[in-house]
Design an enzyme around this catalytic site. Structure first.
Site, PDB file in Angstrom:
ATOM      1  N   ASP A 289     -17.548  -8.318  17.834  1.00  0.00           N
ATOM      2  CA  ASP A 289     -16.241  -8.425  18.263  1.00  0.00           C
ATOM      3  C   ASP A 289     -16.215  -9.764  19.088  1.00  0.00           C
ATOM      4  OD1 ASP A 289     -13.441  -8.347  18.737  1.00  0.00           O
ATOM      5  OD2 ASP A 289     -14.120  -7.607  20.940  1.00  0.00           O
TER       6      ASP A 289
ATOM      7  N   GLU B 195       0.837  -1.166  -0.115  1.00  0.00           N
ATOM      8  CA  GLU B 195       0.078  -0.134  -0.064  1.00  0.00           C
ATOM      9  C   GLU B 195       0.881   1.219   0.099  1.00  0.00           C
ATOM     10  OE1 GLU B 195      -3.052  -0.339   3.209  1.00  0.00           O
ATOM     11  OE2 GLU B 195      -3.978  -1.448   1.649  1.00  0.00           O
TER      12      GLU B 195
ATOM     13  N   ASP C  26     -12.719 -11.017  20.507  1.00  0.00           N
ATOM     14  CA  ASP C  26     -11.552 -11.139  21.373  1.00  0.00           C
ATOM     15  C   ASP C  26     -11.236  -9.846  22.301  1.00  0.00           C
ATOM     16  OD1 ASP C  26     -10.940  -9.012  19.417  1.00  0.00           O
ATOM     17  OD2 ASP C  26      -8.666 -10.068  19.247  1.00  0.00           O
TER      18      ASP C  26
ATOM     19  N   GLU D 261      -5.712  -7.314  -1.689  1.00  0.00           N
ATOM     20  CA  GLU D 261      -6.541  -7.607  -0.530  1.00  0.00           C
ATOM     21  C   GLU D 261      -7.994  -6.849  -0.360  1.00  0.00           C
ATOM     22  OE1 GLU D 261      -4.693  -5.030   2.690  1.00  0.00           O
ATOM     23  OE2 GLU D 261      -2.865  -5.600   2.083  1.00  0.00           O
TER      24      GLU D 261
END
Ligand code: CA
Length: 653
Positions: A297, A190, A299, A288
């Site tokens: 979420d 990138e 974690d 990507e």
């Protein structure tokens, strides 16, 4: 019936394929089947089209205790599971030295070349090729930062170029010695106008050339790729390609990141990549992409994408929505000239699975399985050093938090032939209702079900709201409400905005022109017009757009004469943008020609709207009111851009 016939034909197709493999024990070539995942066939997908998976975090995940399973529920090497489901290439990022002086890893998989060799070995074992992603940094490189490796910090460009060449050569030699099947190598990640601490193209190209030369020498069959992000930025890719051509950088593939939430439409992606393919004869691909299967979420470390946050959400956050997004990216690249592949970003990066943030944190620190550990502070104090934590994309993985593959993983195996099963409702599209305070709230009787094949079908809905609730909303002034409902067992949402009367004409530019507005150009911007692009609009599909390559050229006012009675008013208008350098942007109110109030505004980045609000504008009998926005960007000529939308003028009495 239709489904059974298709399954039969799939079986017939697979028979000669298995025979051709000589019946070798290669289970990864087995036909992928799904009872529930709808996959629209991608017509004419080339045989050698790259269906890749970035699996850079796998080793750190495994060390943290993560176990991966196959679709039969058995623990199995995740690389084998990927191969069995149609993945042809594994991508791995490589950082020069992501460790502090004491040997503690910075996180993000602690991906140095040794990790890449190990991942490459395992990919090769299951018949997949490797894509090597050199960041030429000790840690994450992206459009926001391209930090030089610590060991190269004080080098002049000549020395650094030599170091990049030596490093690339030595690293690739390690892969070659391990007999890793490398298909492609990236010179930078990138690299939007920066690489390895260098910020001028004159210097950037030296590093790229050095990498490219080393790749040609060690892996002459491998493709050399350059990689950029933000295809939605007008003119950006054409500019990069022009620079690469000007400096005669030796590369084969112009690759793009494409995150649908931020990176514009697929049509635009195809257009900008196709232009480069056509102009320079380069191969193009998406290096990507990803999509969320849930807003949740898992974690205890927040994710980059969840519900809300002003992102583009063209598919529901479901396993099927995730598969449909990937399928459509594949379809787009396959039908772009010289389009050679799509790589999914980190489908294997999931929660390390402990019961609390504290326990997860201990694993992230010890094994580098979070996006950054606290040790990264020595290298990147401002970002990683402050915000270190776990996985920010666990809701975009292709494995659940339990390590079991999601049905969406099968999309890679199913795109070639499609899986045309009977569509069923998968989620309910949100409804929106804007009601004038003087009007009446009438909630919709039907909502759009998003079907598994991504079509829409109207279905009846029951809203969980009483007449008393509606009455309260009606009399509660300007406010936003979220009404929840049920549509055939799926949750529906209707966002109701109770609004005051807007006295402005064409307040969100939805007329498709400047009706009602007066534009005064003070700085001759390269582009300054009303644009139709839903993803860049705050509301509706139109907005005011500006862009300029030249320095100090963006300067204009956009003003509207308000036709209002004497009284007290509030004016608001919104802007987003970037690359503007020093700015002077403000909303203003003018009474009888004199500016009586201003509200300073700023631009930061794509999707971050800033609203300027001016309250208590008093207008007496016989006075005239005009409201507007003044924009002045004193940038370095790096492409100042912005979008203006959602003007409103309300009565305050
Ligand atoms: Ca997370």
């Amino acid at each position: 019936m239709r489904r059974i016939l298709l399954v039969l034909s799939a079986l017939l197709l697979s028979a000669p394929l298995l025979a051709a493999c000589g019946g070798s024990a290669a289970p990864e070539k087995a036909e992928v089947r799904s009872e529930t995942l709808h996959v629209k066939r991608v017509e004419g997908l080339p045989e050698d089209f790259i269906l890749g998976m970035d699996a850079s975090s796998v080793l750190a995940e495994e060390r943290s205790g993560v176990k991966y399973y196959n679709f039969a529920g058995e623990e199995q090497d995740v690389f084998r599971t990927l191969a069995e489901n149609g993945i042809t290439h594994i991508r791995v990022r490589v950082w020069n030295h992501p460790f502090d002086a004491a040997g503690n890893g910075y996180g993000g998989g602690n991906c140095n070349i040794d990790a890449a060799v190990e991942i490459g070995r395992r990919a090769t074992r299951y018949g997949m090729k490797l894509i090597v992603d050199f960041h030429y940094s000790d840690f994450w490189a992206d459009p926001g930062k391209q930090m030089v490796p610590l060991a190269w910090k004080d080098m002049d460009i000549e020395t650094k170029t030599q170091a990049a060449y030596d490093y690339t050569r030595e690293s690739l030699q390690k892969l070659k010695d391990a007999k890793v099947d490398v298909a492609m190598v990236q010179v930078g990640n990138e690299t939007n106008g920066a690489l390895c601490g260098e910020t001028t193209w004159f210097h950037i190209q030296y590093i790229m050339q050095a990498g490219s030369r080393a790749i040609r020498e060690v892996y002459p069959q491998a493709l050399v790729a350059v990689h950029f992000a933000n295809p939605e930025k007008a003119g950006a890719y054409a500019n990069y390609a022009k620079k690469l051509d000007y400096y005669d950088v030796d590369y084969d593939v112009f690759a793009s990141s494409y995150y649908p939430y931020w990176h514009g439409t697929l049509e635009n992606l195809s257009a900008v990549l196709g232009e480069i393919a056509g102009t320079y004869g380069k191969k193009v691909m998406v290096m990507e992409t990803s999509y969320a299967f849930t807003p949740e979420d898992t974690d205890f470390s927040g994710n980059t994408i969840s519900d809300g946050g002003g992102i583009t959400k063209n598919y529901p956050f479901t396993v099927q929505g995730q598969a449909n997004s990937v399928r459509d990216v594949i379809d787009t690249v396959a039908h772009t000239p010289n389009g050679i592949g799509v790589v999914y970003w980190e489908g294997t990066w999931i929660t390390v699975g402990a019961a609390s943030w504290e326990e997860n944190h201990a694993l992230w620190e010890k094994y580098g399985s979070g996006w950054a550990s606290s040790y990264a502070a020595v290298y990147d104090p401002d970002d990683a050093g402050k915000y270190y934590g776990g996985c920010a994309v666990d809701n975009q993985a292709l494995f659940g938090p339990d390590g079991k593959p999601l049905e969406s993983l099968k999309v890679f195996g199913l795109v070639r032939n499609g899986n045309d099963i009977i569509p069923v409702p998968d989620a309910i599209a949100d409804s929106r209702l804007t009601v004038d305070l003087a009007g009446t709230i009438q909630l919709p009787e039907t909502v759009d079900a998003v079907m598994t094949d991504d079509s829409r079908q109207a279905v009846p809905v029951t809203w969980n709201v009483t007449d008393a609730d509606l009455q309260k909303m009606q009399t509660g002034g300007a406010a936003e409400y979220d009404i929840v409902g049920d549509a055939g067992g799926l949750e529906a949402h209707c966002h109701v905005s109770m609004v005051k009367f807007n006295f402005l004409t064409n307040p969100g530019f939805e007329d498709g022109d400047l009706t009602g507005w007066e534009l005064t150009e003070l700085g001759h911007a390269d582009e300054l017009y009303v644009e139709e692009k839903q993803t860049d609009s705050r509301e509706g599909v139109w907005h005011m757009h500006f862009w300029s390559a030249a320095a100090d050229s963006v300067a204009f006012t956009l003003e509207q004469q308000a036709r209002v009675e004497p009284g007290s008013y509030e004016f608001a208008i919104s802007i987003m943008g970037g690359d503007c350098g020093e700015t002077e942007i403000f909303a203003y109110a003018r009474v009888d020609g004199q500016i009586v109030a201003t509200a300073p505004m700023s631009v930061t980045s794509y999707g971050k709207w800033d609203t300027g609000v001016i309250s208590d504008i008093r207008l007496a009998e016989g006075q005239e009111l005009a409201v507007g926005i003044s924009v002045r960007c004193q940038g370095e000529g790096n492409g100042a851009w912005g979008k203006i939308d959602s003007a409103r003028l309300n009565s305050q009495s």
